[in-house]
Design an enzyme around this catalytic site. Sequence first.
Site, PDB file in Angstrom:
ATOM      1  N   SER A  14       0.825  -1.208   0.000  1.00 55.27           N
ATOM      2  CA  SER A  14       0.000   0.000   0.000  1.00 55.27           C
ATOM      3  C   SER A  14       0.857   1.254   0.000  1.00 55.27           C
ATOM      4  O   SER A  14       0.342   2.337  -0.202  1.00 55.27           O
ATOM      5  CB  SER A  14      -0.935  -0.002   1.202  1.00 55.27           C
ATOM      6  OG  SER A  14      -0.186  -0.004   2.387  1.00 55.27           O
ATOM      7  N   HIS A  44      -2.025  -2.576  -6.489  1.00 53.88           N
ATOM      8  CA  HIS A  44      -2.577  -2.319  -5.153  1.00 53.88           C
ATOM      9  C   HIS A  44      -4.099  -2.396  -5.155  1.00 53.88           C
ATOM     10  O   HIS A  44      -4.780  -1.567  -5.756  1.00 53.88           O
ATOM     11  CB  HIS A  44      -2.092  -0.929  -4.680  1.00 53.88           C
ATOM     12  CG  HIS A  44      -2.549  -0.584  -3.315  1.00 53.88           C
ATOM     13  ND1 HIS A  44      -2.844   0.701  -2.912  1.00 53.88           N
ATOM     14  CD2 HIS A  44      -2.781  -1.367  -2.225  1.00 53.88           C
ATOM     15  CE1 HIS A  44      -3.215   0.697  -1.650  1.00 53.88           C
ATOM     16  NE2 HIS A  44      -3.201  -0.541  -1.214  1.00 53.88           N
ATOM     17  N   ASN A  84      -3.594   6.327  -0.830  1.00 54.49           N
ATOM     18  CA  ASN A  84      -3.113   6.460   0.551  1.00 54.49           C
ATOM     19  C   ASN A  84      -2.430   7.794   0.833  1.00 54.49           C
ATOM     20  O   ASN A  84      -2.369   8.228   1.982  1.00 54.49           O
ATOM     21  CB  ASN A  84      -2.187   5.300   0.918  1.00 54.49           C
ATOM     22  CG  ASN A  84      -2.995   4.083   1.318  1.00 54.49           C
ATOM     23  OD1 ASN A  84      -4.162   4.203   1.701  1.00 54.49           O
ATOM     24  ND2 ASN A  84      -2.407   2.916   1.227  1.00 54.49           N
TER      25      ASN A  84
HETATM   26  N1  CAA Z   1     -17.010 -11.333  -2.185  1.00 60.01           N
HETATM   27  C1  CAA Z   1     -18.008 -10.808  -2.907  1.00 60.01           C
HETATM   28  N2  CAA Z   1     -18.904  -9.923  -2.416  1.00 60.01           N
HETATM   29  C2  CAA Z   1     -18.768  -9.568  -1.128  1.00 60.01           C
HETATM   30  C3  CAA Z   1     -17.744 -10.059  -0.310  1.00 60.01           C
HETATM   31  C4  CAA Z   1     -16.850 -10.983  -0.879  1.00 60.01           C
HETATM   32  N3  CAA Z   1     -15.820 -11.504  -0.211  1.00 60.01           N
HETATM   33  N4  CAA Z   1     -17.868  -9.492   0.921  1.00 60.01           N
HETATM   34  C5  CAA Z   1     -18.938  -8.680   0.858  1.00 60.01           C
HETATM   35  N5  CAA Z   1     -19.491  -8.732  -0.365  1.00 60.01           N
HETATM   36  C6  CAA Z   1     -20.639  -8.006  -0.839  1.00 60.01           C
HETATM   37  C7  CAA Z   1     -21.878  -8.384  -0.058  1.00 60.01           C
HETATM   38  O1  CAA Z   1     -22.477  -9.536  -0.615  1.00 60.01           O
HETATM   39  C8  CAA Z   1     -22.743  -7.147  -0.196  1.00 60.01           C
HETATM   40  O2  CAA Z   1     -23.439  -7.204  -1.396  1.00 60.01           O
HETATM   41  P1  CAA Z   1     -25.009  -6.719  -1.472  1.00 60.01           P
HETATM   42  O3  CAA Z   1     -25.031  -5.323  -0.912  1.00 60.01           O
HETATM   43  O4  CAA Z   1     -25.325  -6.782  -2.930  1.00 60.01           O
HETATM   44  O5  CAA Z   1     -25.752  -7.720  -0.633  1.00 60.01           O
HETATM   45  C9  CAA Z   1     -21.736  -6.015  -0.317  1.00 60.01           C
HETATM   46  O6  CAA Z   1     -20.474  -6.604  -0.600  1.00 60.01           O
HETATM   47  C10 CAA Z   1     -21.613  -5.188   0.950  1.00 60.01           C
HETATM   48  O7  CAA Z   1     -21.331  -6.043   2.040  1.00 60.01           O
HETATM   49  P2  CAA Z   1     -22.084  -5.942   3.426  1.00 60.01           P
HETATM   50  O8  CAA Z   1     -23.580  -5.888   3.228  1.00 60.01           O
HETATM   51  O9  CAA Z   1     -21.551  -7.035   4.283  1.00 60.01           O
HETATM   52  O10 CAA Z   1     -21.578  -4.600   4.102  1.00 60.01           O
HETATM   53  P3  CAA Z   1     -21.890  -3.052   3.884  1.00 60.01           P
HETATM   54  O11 CAA Z   1     -23.013  -2.772   2.980  1.00 60.01           O
HETATM   55  O12 CAA Z   1     -21.950  -2.531   5.280  1.00 60.01           O
HETATM   56  O13 CAA Z   1     -20.555  -2.545   3.162  1.00 60.01           O
HETATM   57  C11 CAA Z   1     -18.237  -2.095   2.933  1.00 60.01           C
HETATM   58  C12 CAA Z   1     -19.294  -2.881   3.668  1.00 60.01           C
HETATM   59  C13 CAA Z   1     -18.222  -2.486   1.448  1.00 60.01           C
HETATM   60  C14 CAA Z   1     -16.912  -2.499   3.559  1.00 60.01           C
HETATM   61  C15 CAA Z   1     -18.535  -0.551   3.053  1.00 60.01           C
HETATM   62  O14 CAA Z   1     -18.731  -0.206   4.401  1.00 60.01           O
HETATM   63  C16 CAA Z   1     -17.404   0.280   2.507  1.00 60.01           C
HETATM   64  O15 CAA Z   1     -17.312   0.526   1.307  1.00 60.01           O
HETATM   65  N6  CAA Z   1     -16.516   0.759   3.417  1.00 60.01           N
HETATM   66  C17 CAA Z   1     -15.323   1.541   3.044  1.00 60.01           C
HETATM   67  C18 CAA Z   1     -14.238   0.583   2.625  1.00 60.01           C
HETATM   68  C19 CAA Z   1     -13.014   1.306   2.189  1.00 60.01           C
HETATM   69  O16 CAA Z   1     -12.884   2.516   2.240  1.00 60.01           O
HETATM   70  N7  CAA Z   1     -12.048   0.511   1.737  1.00 60.01           N
HETATM   71  C20 CAA Z   1     -10.759   1.016   1.341  1.00 60.01           C
HETATM   72  C21 CAA Z   1      -9.852   0.964   2.498  1.00 60.01           C
HETATM   73  S1  CAA Z   1      -8.274   1.580   2.134  1.00 60.01           S
HETATM   74  C22 CAA Z   1      -7.423   0.272   1.556  1.00 60.01           C
HETATM   75  O17 CAA Z   1      -7.867  -0.845   1.489  1.00 60.01           O
HETATM   76  C23 CAA Z   1      -6.069   0.590   1.060  1.00 60.01           C
HETATM   77  C24 CAA Z   1      -4.961   0.550   1.972  1.00 60.01           C
HETATM   78  O18 CAA Z   1      -3.870   0.355   1.489  1.00 60.01           O
HETATM   79  C25 CAA Z   1      -5.050   0.828   3.409  1.00 60.01           C
END
Ligand code: CAA
Length: 284
Positions: free
Chosen positions: A119, A140, A190
Amino acid sequence: MVLKKVGVVGGGLMGSGIAQSAAQAGYHVLLAEVNQELLEKGMQRVHGAWQMLTGKGKITTDQAAEYKERIHGTLRLEDFSDRDLVIEAVIENLDEKRKLFKTLDGIVPAGNIIASNTSSLPIMEMAAVTAREGRVAGLHFFNPVPVMKLVEIVKSIATSDQTVEELRQFAVSLGKTPIVAKDTGGFVVNFLLIPYLLSAVRMYENGVASMEDIDTGMKLGCGYPMGPFELLDYVGLDTTLYAAEAIYKEYPDPAYAPPTLLRRMVQSGRYGRKNGKGFYVGAD
Ligand code: CAA
């Protein structure tokens, strides 16, 4: 070249998500871990996701079975000798990654791409220990990998245009949208996200508002799906700290300096959701 066989090193949150996405997209995937327990955990995470998707009616049981056939686990990096593309997603530690790149360089066919899911660590530092610096790049992904649509392709000063193009096609084949970034601390996302998360911790340290109110502020005021403390727990406090340290090393600007509270949380073993202890998770 046409990529068919993909290797992923590291079956943690990111590695298993990358392996899952690649298998779903039709690639034959080999997932490597350092011991049987971690390998089973990684494979279980992938199988569990397909079970969840089957339960929700998003994929059929036949599809789940087909995906499962395309992914296998291994404890031997030597098994990567037939891979068209290898992506490493191991711990964010440069020494570990350099060691791994040197080993992979002796196994993966010369001319094939070895990419890092780092990252924030410099891609050139990993490429420099190989004899194929033009075929090394950053790839990434974002957490949760199967859901987040973005992939950053990180082009070091030595990465060839052909490598970038092949990785771009690979990302698109996974249903992702690629963006290309230079090999500078934090790349694109990031470089912007980390100072935002660190600022939230500093605001809380300074008593500006409670964690809950800061989170509510960003969710309802800006439409973010998670507030900064929820996201810190989700991404990992350790991961955030390592990314901040890596960016601060290149840009010694106070915005990237990890706040004391974040350091103390990580020193005390509070890593977030991954180990059940963080700002919210496991809090008394
Ligand atoms: N495979 C396929 N689909 C999946 C899955 C998987 N492993 N896990 C979850 N899903 C799907 C679910 O089936 C669900 O689909 P539907 O809405 O169609 O039913 C969808 O993803 C959302 O899942 P949840 O209902 O469990 O959860 P949510 O609606 O509360 O969303 C979240 C969760 C997607 C994490 C949302 O809160 C979000 O976008 N959060 C922000 C995440 C973010 O900012 N990520 C980047 C972080 S920074 C990074 O990663 C980089 C770094 O280097 C630090």
